[in-house]
Design an enzyme around this catalytic site. Structure first.
Site, PDB file in Angstrom:
ATOM      1  CB  SER A  87      23.756  14.208  26.917  1.00 52.78           C
ATOM      2  OG  SER A  87      23.243  13.956  28.219  1.00 52.78           O
ATOM      3  CB  SER A  89      20.388  11.785  29.658  1.00 47.19           C
ATOM      4  OG  SER A  89      20.948  12.677  30.605  1.00 47.19           O
ATOM      5  CE  LYS A 144      21.976  10.200  33.732  1.00 49.49           C
ATOM      6  NZ  LYS A 144      21.662  10.312  32.290  1.00 49.49           N
ATOM      7  CB  SER A 232      18.570   8.323  30.497  1.00 44.78           C
ATOM      8  OG  SER A 232      19.236   8.600  31.719  1.00 44.78           O
TER       9      SER A 232
END
Length: 274
Positions: A87, A89, A144, A232
């Site tokens: 993705s 994010s 992250k 996100s």
């Protein structure tokens, strides 16, 4: 269906190891005894060679696969593991289709499958890009940036990150121009942040409402944000990352293949993640 490759490697290593061990302790001796009984005049060396020639297929396969499975398991569980970014994010730091290598020893040596930490080798620092098991579904891996460590007061207001009451240094660089699957982010505001000594770029839509508020990170937990701040699913929505969910620290990009755009970007190979 989600396959637990680590569990498969552990089971494969265990099964092939048990088959090999059983052959060493029992089956090989039984075959040798049968050969010597059928040919009393044969010496032990000849009987041993004959017993090896009569080795069942499953023993032969076990002996061939055991070292391979063991090496892959050790490398994957204790040294490094590859991941694919699915993705956007973490744009612009990581793009859809990036294949990255993650250090499994950065945040402690853990036993495979049960993931119990047996050796403490360090803790996440502010600014680290970390892979962890999503708290709401531990079978799913997330990546992250760690922005808050235990005891930190983390705030997010008007697209600005605050740590312990101080705004994180931020500089607007201009508009972002995305490529491939990331073209949807073209026009977003591109900014550079500095957390401790780590400089990195983030994206945000100035006219889009963001989740805001302030929290204190509890002991044994971490606060994680995606660099693509308005796209996100991170700690602002589902809470903190428990220490036991940590997988490792992202090191570098070793391949990029954007499946949606069908593009290979060789320029990203070897890019250090920071």
């Amino acid at each position: 269906m989600t396959f637990d490759l680590e569990l498969i490697l552990v089971l494969g290593t265990l099964v092939t190891g048990l088959v090999w061990l059983a052959d060493v302790i029992w089956w090989r001796k039984s075959r040798m005894a049968a050969v010597q009984e059928a040919n009393p005049g044969q010496g032990k060396r000849v009987a041993k060679a004959a017993a090896k020639a009569q080795e069942p297929w499953y023993v032969d396969y076990a002996k061939a696969f055991l070292p391979v499975l063991l090496i892959v398991l050790v490398l994957r569980a204790f040294v490094a593991e590859p991941f694919r970014i699915p993705s956007g994010s973490m744009m612009p730091t990581l793009l859809v289709g990036d294949f990255i290598l993650v250090s499994k020893s950065s945040y402690g040596i853990r036993l495979p499958v049960v993931r119990t930490r047996i050796i403490d080798t360090g803790q996440p620092q502010r600014g680290d890009v970390a892979v962890f098991r999503y708290p709401a579904n531990p079978r799913e891996d997330y990546i992250k940036r760690i922005v808050g460590v235990p005891g930190d007061r983390v705030g997010f207001y008007d697209k600005r990150l605050y740590i312990n009451g101080e705004p994180v240094p931020q500089e607007v660089l201009g508009s972002y121009e995305g490529q491939g699957s990331g073209a949807v982010m073209t026009g977003a505001q591109l900014m550079e942040e500095r957390i401790n000594e780590v400089s990195h770029q983030v994206l945000a839509w100035p006219d889009r409402q963001s989740a805001e508020g302030e929290v204190v990170v509890p002991e044994g937990h971490y606060f994680a944000l995606g660099d693509n701040r308005d796209n996100s699913n991170d700690s602002r929505f589902w809470g903190f990352v428990p220490e036991e969910n940590l997988v490792g620290r992202a090191l570098f990009i070793w391949m990029h293949w954007d499946h949606g755009a069908r593009e290979m970007d060789f320029s990203r190979l070897g890019t250090r993640i920071q």
